[in-house]
Design an enzyme around this catalytic site. Structure first.
Site, PDB file in Angstrom:
ATOM      1  N   LYS A 176       0.870  -1.177   0.000  1.00 51.17           N
ATOM      2  CA  LYS A 176       0.000   0.000   0.000  1.00 51.17           C
ATOM      3  C   LYS A 176       0.912   1.234   0.000  1.00 51.17           C
ATOM      4  O   LYS A 176       2.010   1.189   0.571  1.00 51.17           O
ATOM      5  CB  LYS A 176      -0.877  -0.016   1.270  1.00 51.17           C
ATOM      6  CG  LYS A 176      -1.638   1.287   1.546  1.00 51.17           C
ATOM      7  CD  LYS A 176      -2.755   1.515   0.570  1.00 51.17           C
ATOM      8  CE  LYS A 176      -3.472   2.851   0.796  1.00 51.17           C
ATOM      9  NZ  LYS A 176      -4.391   3.192  -0.296  1.00 51.17           N
ATOM     10  N   SER A 190     -12.717   5.905  -1.821  1.00 55.14           N
ATOM     11  CA  SER A 190     -12.125   7.124  -1.303  1.00 55.14           C
ATOM     12  C   SER A 190     -11.474   6.737   0.022  1.00 55.14           C
ATOM     13  O   SER A 190     -11.924   7.128   1.104  1.00 55.14           O
ATOM     14  CB  SER A 190     -13.178   8.211  -1.106  1.00 55.14           C
ATOM     15  OG  SER A 190     -12.531   9.385  -0.659  1.00 55.14           O
ATOM     16  N   LEU A 192      -5.718   7.060   1.771  1.00 56.51           N
ATOM     17  CA  LEU A 192      -4.350   6.633   2.116  1.00 56.51           C
ATOM     18  C   LEU A 192      -4.194   5.990   3.500  1.00 56.51           C
ATOM     19  O   LEU A 192      -3.230   6.287   4.223  1.00 56.51           O
ATOM     20  CB  LEU A 192      -3.409   7.841   2.019  1.00 56.51           C
ATOM     21  CG  LEU A 192      -2.568   7.942   0.748  1.00 56.51           C
ATOM     22  CD1 LEU A 192      -1.892   9.327   0.682  1.00 56.51           C
ATOM     23  CD2 LEU A 192      -1.510   6.856   0.685  1.00 56.51           C
ATOM     24  N   CYS A 245      -2.669   9.847  -6.127  1.00 60.06           N
ATOM     25  CA  CYS A 245      -3.789   9.541  -5.226  1.00 60.06           C
ATOM     26  C   CYS A 245      -4.915  10.545  -5.457  1.00 60.06           C
ATOM     27  O   CYS A 245      -4.698  11.756  -5.361  1.00 60.06           O
ATOM     28  CB  CYS A 245      -3.362   9.583  -3.765  1.00 60.06           C
ATOM     29  SG  CYS A 245      -4.783   9.314  -2.692  1.00 60.06           S
ATOM     30  N   ASN A 303      -3.701   4.938 -12.366  1.00 57.98           N
ATOM     31  CA  ASN A 303      -4.413   4.935 -11.089  1.00 57.98           C
ATOM     32  C   ASN A 303      -5.923   5.007 -11.366  1.00 57.98           C
ATOM     33  O   ASN A 303      -6.351   5.161 -12.511  1.00 57.98           O
ATOM     34  CB  ASN A 303      -3.960   6.129 -10.243  1.00 57.98           C
ATOM     35  CG  ASN A 303      -4.041   5.847  -8.742  1.00 57.98           C
ATOM     36  OD1 ASN A 303      -4.996   5.233  -8.287  1.00 57.98           O
ATOM     37  ND2 ASN A 303      -3.056   6.294  -8.000  1.00 57.98           N
TER      38      ASN A 303
HETATM   39  O1  RRO Z   1      -5.833   5.519  -0.558  1.00 54.89           O
HETATM   40  C1  RRO Z   1      -6.496   5.949  -1.516  1.00 54.89           C
HETATM   41  O2  RRO Z   1      -7.528   6.633  -1.374  1.00 54.89           O
HETATM   42  C2  RRO Z   1      -6.079   5.706  -2.909  1.00 54.89           C
HETATM   43  C3  RRO Z   1      -4.788   5.882  -3.366  1.00 54.89           C
HETATM   44 BR1  RRO Z   1      -3.373   6.349  -2.269  1.00 54.89          BR
HETATM   45  C4  RRO Z   1      -4.503   5.703  -4.740  1.00 54.89           C
HETATM   46  O3  RRO Z   1      -3.382   5.875  -5.238  1.00 54.89           O
HETATM   47  N1  RRO Z   1      -5.537   5.357  -5.550  1.00 54.89           N
HETATM   48  C5  RRO Z   1      -6.773   5.170  -5.088  1.00 54.89           C
HETATM   49  O4  RRO Z   1      -7.683   4.839  -5.886  1.00 54.89           O
HETATM   50  N2  RRO Z   1      -7.051   5.340  -3.757  1.00 54.89           N
END
Ligand code: RRO
Length: 309
Positions: free
Chosen positions: A45, A70, A73, A128, A191
């Site tokens: 992750k 959503s 991170l 992200c 992404n």
């Molecule tokens: O953690 C997220 O909300 C997220 C990330 Br970091 C990403 O790179 N792509 C995504 O769809 N969700």
């Protein structure tokens, strides 16, 4: 015997697929399950400097066709992933550290920290879509290139970048050429599609809560967009930038499509959410079946071999 091996620089993948960063890769338990599966690599992750709880729930929805998230991170922080890296080496597959920052300095700090550890590659997540109030870094092309240039000067590891979808060829042309000049080894394309919404008809509600219910889209609808990015980045980099295709892979046929388009490997997100790591066994069987029918012994021979229209 059919050989499914592919490679990106010094990374060798016994099978040309692995988990998309964000799916099944937040805890050591999940990462080990990826290690034990037929996945060709293990990616974490995206890790930040401090651990994060992420956005409020429900923050992830998936069905047979798509996913929307959503997450915001959520991750255990870089110290955790650095500590467990050595435990993941026993699987003898490329171990990729995905890093995500909120500033230029965060990215440099994180790349220094993972450099000292047992990761084989660093994937810089500049895309992200779910941090409210923060723009997607990768839409500022020159800032992104400066970050990558600085990291390139500091790391000996394979260096990748995770990019979002773009909407003009000129941006892709500029980025593809400059990424090669900067010395980035590979791009993960793409992404999740930002600013997506899914409505539940029964409940008459959006399916996730954070950020007004709007998040990043994954799943089969994303595949044509991602394939176009694979083709254009390959073309404009004169085949010098290696590619990992990401978006809507759920069958051996999908993997084969990405490889014909020029990807060296693919990452699996939405379908991995649905099926868990056993999906990699199915993908392997399906891919072998396709190659057997076509009488191909080495998958590598087919990479980038889409025929002219
Ligand atoms: O953690 C997220 O909300 C997220 C990330 Br970091 C990403 O790179 N792509 C995504 O769809 N969700």
């Amino acid at each position: 015997m059919i050989n499914l091996q592919t490679s990106i620089k010094t990374l060798t993948f016994s099978c040309p697929f692995f988990n998309a960063s964000g799916v099944w890769c937040t805890s050591e338990k999940e990462l080990k399950e990826i290690g034990e599966s037929e996945s060709g690599a293990i990616i974490t992750k995206s890790m930040t400097i401090k651990k994060r709880q992420g956005n409020e729930e429900p923050r992830l929805y998936f069905d047979n066709y798509l996913s929307v998230n959503s997450m915001g991170l959520p991750n255990r922080g870089y110290r955790y992933y650095c500590q467990i890296a050595s435990n993941l080496k026993k699987f003898k597959k490329p171990l990729i550290a995905s890093i995500a920052g909120f500033s230029f300095d965060d990215y440099l700090f994180l790349s220094d920290k993972v450099e000292e550890k047992d990761f084989d590659a660093i994937e810089v997540n500049l895309s992200c879509p779910n941090i409210l109030g923060k723009k997607i870094f990768a839409y500022d092309l020159d800032l992104s290139l400066t970050i990558l240039e600085k990291i390139r000067k500091k790391t000996k590891k394979v260096l990748g970048v995770k990019l979002p979808p773009y909407n003009s060829r000129s941006e892709i042309e500029y980025l593809a050429k400059r990424l090669v000049e900067v010395g980035v080894d590979y791009a993960s394309l793409i992404n999740s599609l930002p600013l997506s919404a899914v409505v539940d008809v029964e409940k008459e509600k959006l399916v996730i809560t954070p950020n007004m219910g709007i998040g990043g889209l994954g799943g089969e609808g994303v595949k044509p967009v991602a394939l176009a990015h694979v083709i254009l980045f390959r073309y404009y980099s004169q085949n010098k930038l290696e590619i990992v295709g990401v978006g809507g892979v759920k069958s051996g046929e999908d993997v084969y499509q990405y490889l014909l388009a020029g990807a060296k490997a693919v990452a699996v997100g939405t379908a991995l959410l649905r099926e868990g790591p056993k999906i990699f066994f199915r993908l392997k069987k399906e891919l072998e079946e396709i190659l057997k029918k076509k009488k191909i012994s080495y998958l590598k021979e087919k990479i980038g071999k889409l025929k002219k229209i």
